[in-house]
Design an enzyme around this catalytic site. Structure first.
Site, PDB file in Angstrom:
ATOM      1  N   SER A  34       0.795  -1.313  -0.104  1.00 17.96           N
ATOM      2  CA  SER A  34      -0.082  -0.105  -0.050  1.00 17.96           C
ATOM      3  C   SER A  34       0.952   1.136   0.033  1.00 17.96           C
ATOM      4  O   SER A  34       1.804   1.555   0.707  1.00 17.96           O
ATOM      5  CB  SER A  34      -0.901  -0.003   1.321  1.00 17.96           C
ATOM      6  OG  SER A  34      -1.768  -1.057   1.317  1.00 17.96           O
ATOM      7  N   HIS A  66      -4.305  -2.237  -5.109  1.00 22.63           N
ATOM      8  CA  HIS A  66      -3.427  -3.118  -5.566  1.00 22.63           C
ATOM      9  C   HIS A  66      -3.582  -3.784  -6.836  1.00 22.63           C
ATOM     10  O   HIS A  66      -4.612  -4.332  -6.925  1.00 22.63           O
ATOM     11  CB  HIS A  66      -3.215  -4.439  -4.456  1.00 22.63           C
ATOM     12  CG  HIS A  66      -2.833  -4.056  -3.038  1.00 22.63           C
ATOM     13  ND1 HIS A  66      -1.412  -4.368  -2.766  1.00 22.63           N
ATOM     14  CD2 HIS A  66      -3.382  -3.511  -2.012  1.00 22.63           C
ATOM     15  CE1 HIS A  66      -1.202  -4.098  -1.549  1.00 22.63           C
ATOM     16  NE2 HIS A  66      -2.391  -3.377  -1.281  1.00 22.63           N
ATOM     17  N   ARG A  86       0.038  -8.295  -3.687  1.00 22.28           N
ATOM     18  CA  ARG A  86       0.185  -9.285  -2.988  1.00 22.28           C
ATOM     19  C   ARG A  86      -0.951  -9.935  -2.565  1.00 22.28           C
ATOM     20  O   ARG A  86      -1.969  -9.336  -2.522  1.00 22.28           O
ATOM     21  CB  ARG A  86       1.140  -9.083  -1.831  1.00 22.28           C
ATOM     22  CG  ARG A  86       0.701  -8.109  -0.595  1.00 22.28           C
ATOM     23  CD  ARG A  86       1.138  -8.071   0.548  1.00 22.28           C
ATOM     24  NE  ARG A  86       2.723  -7.937   0.871  1.00 22.28           N
ATOM     25  CZ  ARG A  86       3.376  -6.987   0.855  1.00 22.28           C
ATOM     26  NH1 ARG A  86       3.094  -5.864   0.948  1.00 22.28           N
ATOM     27  NH2 ARG A  86       4.683  -7.117   1.324  1.00 22.28           N
ATOM     28  N   THR A  87      -1.007 -11.131  -2.154  1.00 21.60           N
ATOM     29  CA  THR A  87      -2.030 -11.914  -1.480  1.00 21.60           C
ATOM     30  C   THR A  87      -1.799 -11.701  -0.153  1.00 21.60           C
ATOM     31  O   THR A  87      -0.762 -11.955   0.537  1.00 21.60           O
ATOM     32  CB  THR A  87      -2.328 -13.519  -2.095  1.00 21.60           C
ATOM     33  OG1 THR A  87      -2.423 -13.595  -3.395  1.00 21.60           O
ATOM     34  CG2 THR A  87      -3.033 -13.959  -0.987  1.00 21.60           C
ATOM     35  N   HIS A  88      -2.876 -11.119   0.693  1.00 18.91           N
ATOM     36  CA  HIS A  88      -2.686 -11.001   2.279  1.00 18.91           C
ATOM     37  C   HIS A  88      -3.345 -12.290   3.127  1.00 18.91           C
ATOM     38  O   HIS A  88      -4.341 -12.963   2.396  1.00 18.91           O
ATOM     39  CB  HIS A  88      -3.736  -9.673   2.615  1.00 18.91           C
ATOM     40  CG  HIS A  88      -2.973  -8.487   2.186  1.00 18.91           C
ATOM     41  ND1 HIS A  88      -3.041  -7.942   1.012  1.00 18.91           N
ATOM     42  CD2 HIS A  88      -2.114  -7.839   2.737  1.00 18.91           C
ATOM     43  CE1 HIS A  88      -2.405  -6.791   0.602  1.00 18.91           C
ATOM     44  NE2 HIS A  88      -1.729  -6.747   2.000  1.00 18.91           N
ATOM     45  N   GLU A 187      -5.910  -2.502  14.498  1.00 21.92           N
ATOM     46  CA  GLU A 187      -6.040  -2.897  16.062  1.00 21.92           C
ATOM     47  C   GLU A 187      -6.870  -2.058  16.872  1.00 21.92           C
ATOM     48  O   GLU A 187      -7.217  -0.861  16.634  1.00 21.92           O
ATOM     49  CB  GLU A 187      -4.480  -2.569  16.530  1.00 21.92           C
ATOM     50  CG  GLU A 187      -3.510  -3.501  15.906  1.00 21.92           C
ATOM     51  CD  GLU A 187      -3.340  -3.278  14.152  1.00 21.92           C
ATOM     52  OE1 GLU A 187      -3.209  -2.158  13.955  1.00 21.92           O
ATOM     53  OE2 GLU A 187      -3.368  -4.273  13.448  1.00 21.92           O
ATOM     54  N   SER A 206       0.929  -7.768   6.610  1.00 26.05           N
ATOM     55  CA  SER A 206       1.658  -8.603   5.686  1.00 26.05           C
ATOM     56  C   SER A 206       3.258  -8.679   6.061  1.00 26.05           C
ATOM     57  O   SER A 206       3.379  -8.622   7.103  1.00 26.05           O
ATOM     58  CB  SER A 206       1.653  -7.563   4.156  1.00 26.05           C
ATOM     59  OG  SER A 206       2.429  -6.373   4.342  1.00 26.05           O
ATOM     60  N   ASN A 229      -0.144   5.706   8.483  1.00 22.56           N
ATOM     61  CA  ASN A 229      -1.360   6.405   9.562  1.00 22.56           C
ATOM     62  C   ASN A 229      -0.615   6.083  11.150  1.00 22.56           C
ATOM     63  O   ASN A 229       0.454   5.226  11.071  1.00 22.56           O
ATOM     64  CB  ASN A 229      -2.559   5.541   9.573  1.00 22.56           C
ATOM     65  CG  ASN A 229      -2.460   4.188   9.613  1.00 22.56           C
ATOM     66  OD1 ASN A 229      -2.106   3.422   8.540  1.00 22.56           O
ATOM     67  ND2 ASN A 229      -2.449   3.559  10.703  1.00 22.56           N
TER      68      ASN A 229
HETATM   69  I1  8IG Z   1      -1.538   1.067   5.648  1.00 23.53           I
HETATM   70  O1  8IG Z   1      -2.625   0.830  11.377  1.00 23.53           O
HETATM   71  C1  8IG Z   1      -1.902   0.091   7.388  1.00 23.53           C
HETATM   72  N1  8IG Z   1      -1.901  -0.940   7.415  1.00 23.53           N
HETATM   73  N2  8IG Z   1      -2.538  -3.752  11.302  1.00 23.53           N
HETATM   74  N3  8IG Z   1      -2.585  -1.335  11.192  1.00 23.53           N
HETATM   75  C2  8IG Z   1      -2.534  -2.708  10.506  1.00 23.53           C
HETATM   76  N4  8IG Z   1      -2.299  -2.638   9.196  1.00 23.53           N
HETATM   77  C3  8IG Z   1      -2.434  -1.717   8.701  1.00 23.53           C
HETATM   78  C4  8IG Z   1      -2.475  -0.268   9.414  1.00 23.53           C
HETATM   79  C5  8IG Z   1      -2.517  -0.374  10.605  1.00 23.53           C
HETATM   80  N5  8IG Z   1      -2.062   0.791   8.522  1.00 23.53           N
END
Ligand code: 8IG
Length: 266
Positions: A34, A66, A86-88, A187, A206, A229
């Site tokens: 991302s 993606h 990618r595959t998550h 989270e 990932s 973020n």
């Molecule tokens: I972009 O704050 C992205 N991917 N787990 N937490 C998790 N995955 C993420 C976050 C995040 N930001």
């Protein structure tokens, strides 16, 4: 009939890749997470671009931002294999599907892999758009791509040599421990408190399973996160995917510049 092993499937994908790209062997793989997709043009001229779904073992991309493409790029004397998606793990297709690209890259000849991702950051000094080198990881998926009694050493999983090389290119780069959650939800603030307590600095969905598969395959691994973020509860704002994509777009030229300068030195 016997089932095809994930390693044999990766060999089949690598053979099909060589045929479809017209490039017999690749040297360096990159996985763009991302926020990293716009950086791809800084890597060089595309020799070929194929849909992952045209290769054995890949399924369609599922996340906005993606695209399910693999690009072969000639850069200097080397052939880059760039995964634009990618595959998550959270897609529920299983761990083998998550690491199929990595195993395919290894079978295609790549000795080194650059794993990038977008993630949340726990340090307030990491404004959205800050790249951070992954120094180590904590895998909270509870899973491994390896099945059976193969005890792979992960002591120096994220190459100190490659991290040093990145800092020569950009001395302002920080490092951090990346913690992979299963997702797809972000989270809770309490979970981010736990991450801090166990020594994590970056949170995402990932990279760790792919890094383990890459090490199993004998590749040297470089991991770079783009903090898009602040982790939940740290900035006080709710998290949303659109904001993540926007931070990526805003950081695109810096990430392109960074990758464009790092890759020729790897
Ligand atoms: I972009 O704050 C992205 N991917 N787990 N937490 C998790 N995955 C993420 C976050 C995040 N930001």
């Amino acid at each position: 009939m016997t089932d095809t092993s994930p390693y044999d499937l990766a060999q089949q994908a690598a053979d099909a890749l060589a045929e479809q790209t017209g490039v017999a062997s690749h040297d360096l793989a990159l996985v763009l997470g991302s926020g990293w997709l716009p950086a791809v043009d800084a890597l060089g001229e595309a020799t070929a671009e194929i849909d992952t779904t045209d290769l054995p073992g890949f399924s369609a991309a599922a996340v906005a931002g993606h695209s399910g493409k693999i690009r072969s790029i000639r850069a200097g004397e080397r052939n880059l294999l760039v995964f634009l998606s990618r595959t998550h793990y959270y897609e529920g297709k299983g761990v083998d599907a998550v690491v199929h690209g990595v195993r395919t890259a290894a079978r295609a000849g790549c000795r080194t892999i650059v794993l990038t991702n977008g993630c949340g950051g726990l340090r307030e000094t990491w404004a959205p758009g800050t790249p951070v080198l992954i120094s180590d990881h904590i895998n909270l998926t509870g899973r491994s791509p390896i099945v059976g009694a193969t005890f792979v050493d992960l002591t120096d999983l994220y190459s100190a040599r490659l991290r040093q090389l990145c800092r020569e290119v950009d001395p302002t780069l920080d490092e951090g421990v990346y913690v992979q959650f299963p997702g797809p939800h972000y989270e809770t603030p309490a979970e981010i408190g736990m991450v801090r307590a166990i020594g994590g600095h970056l949170v995402g969905m990932s990279t760790t399973l792919e890094a383990i598969a890459a090490r199993e395959a004998g590749m040297e691994v470089l991991g770079i996160s783009l903090v898009t973020n602040l982790a939940a509860g740290i900035g006080g704002e709710p998290l949303n995917h659109e904001e993540v994509l926007e931070a990526g777009r805003a950081a695109a030229s810096r990430m392109g510049d960074l990758l464009g300068r790092i890759v020729p030195r790897i």
